[in-house]
Design an enzyme around this catalytic site. Structure first.
Site, PDB file in Angstrom:
ATOM      1  N   LYS A  79      48.909  21.830 -57.272  1.00 32.58           N
ATOM      2  CA  LYS A  79      48.091  21.862 -56.051  1.00 32.58           C
ATOM      3  C   LYS A  79      48.854  22.604 -54.953  1.00 32.58           C
ATOM      4  CE  LYS A  79      45.672  18.453 -53.108  1.00 32.58           C
ATOM      5  NZ  LYS A  79      45.421  17.003 -52.951  1.00 32.58           N
ATOM      6  N   SER A 154      40.880  15.705 -52.846  1.00 31.39           N
ATOM      7  CA  SER A 154      41.192  17.049 -52.415  1.00 31.39           C
ATOM      8  C   SER A 154      41.867  17.927 -53.476  1.00 31.39           C
ATOM      9  CB  SER A 154      42.108  17.003 -51.183  1.00 31.39           C
ATOM     10  OG  SER A 154      43.333  16.348 -51.485  1.00 31.39           O
ATOM     11  N   SER A 178      42.288  11.461 -53.859  1.00 28.33           N
ATOM     12  CA  SER A 178      42.299  12.905 -54.115  1.00 28.33           C
ATOM     13  C   SER A 178      42.741  13.322 -55.503  1.00 28.33           C
ATOM     14  CB  SER A 178      43.182  13.601 -53.073  1.00 28.33           C
ATOM     15  OG  SER A 178      42.577  13.558 -51.807  1.00 28.33           O
TER      16      SER A 178
END
Length: 441
Positions: A79, A154, A178
């Site tokens: 990420k 996310s 997330s």
């Protein structure tokens, strides 16, 4: 054999057996990324030179019989809030455009030391502050079931990279859901670790008291191996895992309210399979959960705004308005309110710990809704707000209670069941999850 559909563990075993060349494996993933129609919606940037160098070193170790661990040579994604030395790390935000750290995040250091190959950085929600995975400021990754549906956030690109066969696994972060939401909506396993278990050094923060690091993967075994890699520890022993005799609490408070038909059907199916495998299910309420949920606005938004206030207010026009509103929701809470909320949460966590002490895990639907349409979310601010809050409602329970949580796909698309335990119970949850995975197959 399609390497891109194999688990990380199986790829590692293939490397160890001499059946898979890490260089060829890495090249296969890099080529697939380059050719993929949604490449630019999934990866913010790739790191091919680093990946190939790491794969070459892994090949040399494999040939010499000196592999560093079971995932040595396996390519994964990161990420875009994990610092990568010399490579932009922008956390999905124009506020951080051009930010290039000088060294790797601690967890990336640990993974590299175990021989994992870094394919690149995946797109994410702006500064990690939304569960939908929609980011009109950079890119919105595609959900595996519908490229026009929200992917979950996310850690949206992390999930998409695995689901679309562009990484063997992805590493994400979880502050309010997330890791778990994108895992559910893309039919993956996701592990929310206990706050403080994995180091946050070199991780762009959202709300540091709640921020955690965790894997998004194809299997529970992969999640167990990745947790061990990220902390330089020993993987959970999943051999002989069974649901026979396990005692679960099915959480009724908040978690089952208004769950939509498909997520509820997936959850009920999973419960039936658990019971058939010999588990005991008990339904129960927990008033402390509702009380803790009422503190969410003070705790999450205040810490997030306090972390980002200066950067945000220096250039608020660089943010998507709905995310800006979420951050600014924390600016009106007094310091005394924030401290009082934490004192209250500590008391509620103690009540929760006593309530669940006799259970192996607590069960709840991971997400009460299916992935909504992106265009509708972007065109209707009220819909964006309501769906985002509902998306994160169940997952936030785990963060508020300081829990470790494992989410599994139920077998019905984009639906998941969560196994939630006390802090630092990841190994127990992974053993239960390995047995649950078999029951759900």
């Amino acid at each position: 054999m399609d390497w891109r559909k194999m688990s990380a563990a199986d790829l590692g075993r293939g490397i160890g057996a001499g059946d898979i060349d890490p260089m060829e494996l890495c090249a296969a993933f890099l080529d697939a990324i380059a050719a993929h129609e949604y490449r630019d919606r999934i990866y913010a940037r790739t790191t091919p030179h680093r990946a190939l160098a790491e794969a070459e070193a892994a090949r040399d170790r494999a040939r010499a019989g000196q592999r560093l661990g079971p995932l040595d040579g396996v390519p994964i994604s990161w990420k875009d809030l994990f610092d990568t030395a010399g490579v932009a790390t922008e956390a999905g935000s124009a506020l951080l455009a051009g930010r290039v750290p000088g060294r790797d995040a601690a967890v990336l250091d640990a993974a590299t030391a175990q021989g994992l190959v870094c394919l690149g950085k995946t797109h994410m929600t702006e500064l990690a502050f939304s569960g939908l995975g929609v980011n009109p400021m950079t890119a919105t990754p595609p959900c595996i079931h519908d490229p026009q549906a929200a992917p979950g956030g996310s850690s949206s690109g992390a999930a998409a990279s695995v689901a679309h066969g562009l990484a063997a696994a992805g590493i994400g972060s979880d502050t309010g859901g997330s890791v778990r939401v994108p895992s559910v909506w893309n039919d993956l396993v996701g592990l929310k670790t206990t706050a403080g278990r994995l180091p946050l050094k070199g991780v762009v923060p959202l709300a540091p008291k709640f921020d955690t690091v965790g894997p998004l993967a194809r299997t529970v075994e992969d999640a167990a191996l990745l947790l061990a890699v990220l902390e330089g520890g020993t993987p959970a022993d999943l051999r002989g895992a069974s649901l026979a005799g396990a005692r679960f609490l099915v959480l009724e408070t908040v978690a089952l309210d208004g769950v939509r038909d498909d997520p509820r059907a997936g959850f009920d199916h999973a419960l039936e399979r658990f019971a058939a495998a010999g588990a005991t299910l008990e339904w129960g309420r927990a008033p402390e959960v509702a009380d803790a949920m009422a503190l969410s606005g003070v705790l999450f938004a205040t810490e997030a705004y306090g972390t980002w206030q200066n950067a945000i207010e220096a250039a608020p026009d660089k943010m998507y308005p709905e995310i800006l509103k979420r951050f600014r929701g924390g600016r009106d809470h007094a310091g005394a309110d924030y401290v009082a909320a934490w004192h209250a949460l500590d008391r509620l966590r103690a009540d929760w710990a006593r309530r669940i002490a006799g259970y192996d895990a607590v069960l709840l639907p991971t997400c009460p809704i299916l992935p909504p349409n992106v265009d509708r979310l972007l065109g209707d601010p009220d819909f964006f707000l309501s769906e985002n809050l509902l998306t994160l409602r169940n997952t936030r329970i785990g963060n508020l209670m300081g829990a470790a949580v494992l989410t599994l796909p139920t077998g019905l698309p984009a639906t998941g069941i969560s196994l939630m335990g006390p802090p630092m119970s990841e190994e127990r949850l992974l053993r239960l999850g390995a047995a649950a995975e078999v029951a759900l197959a």
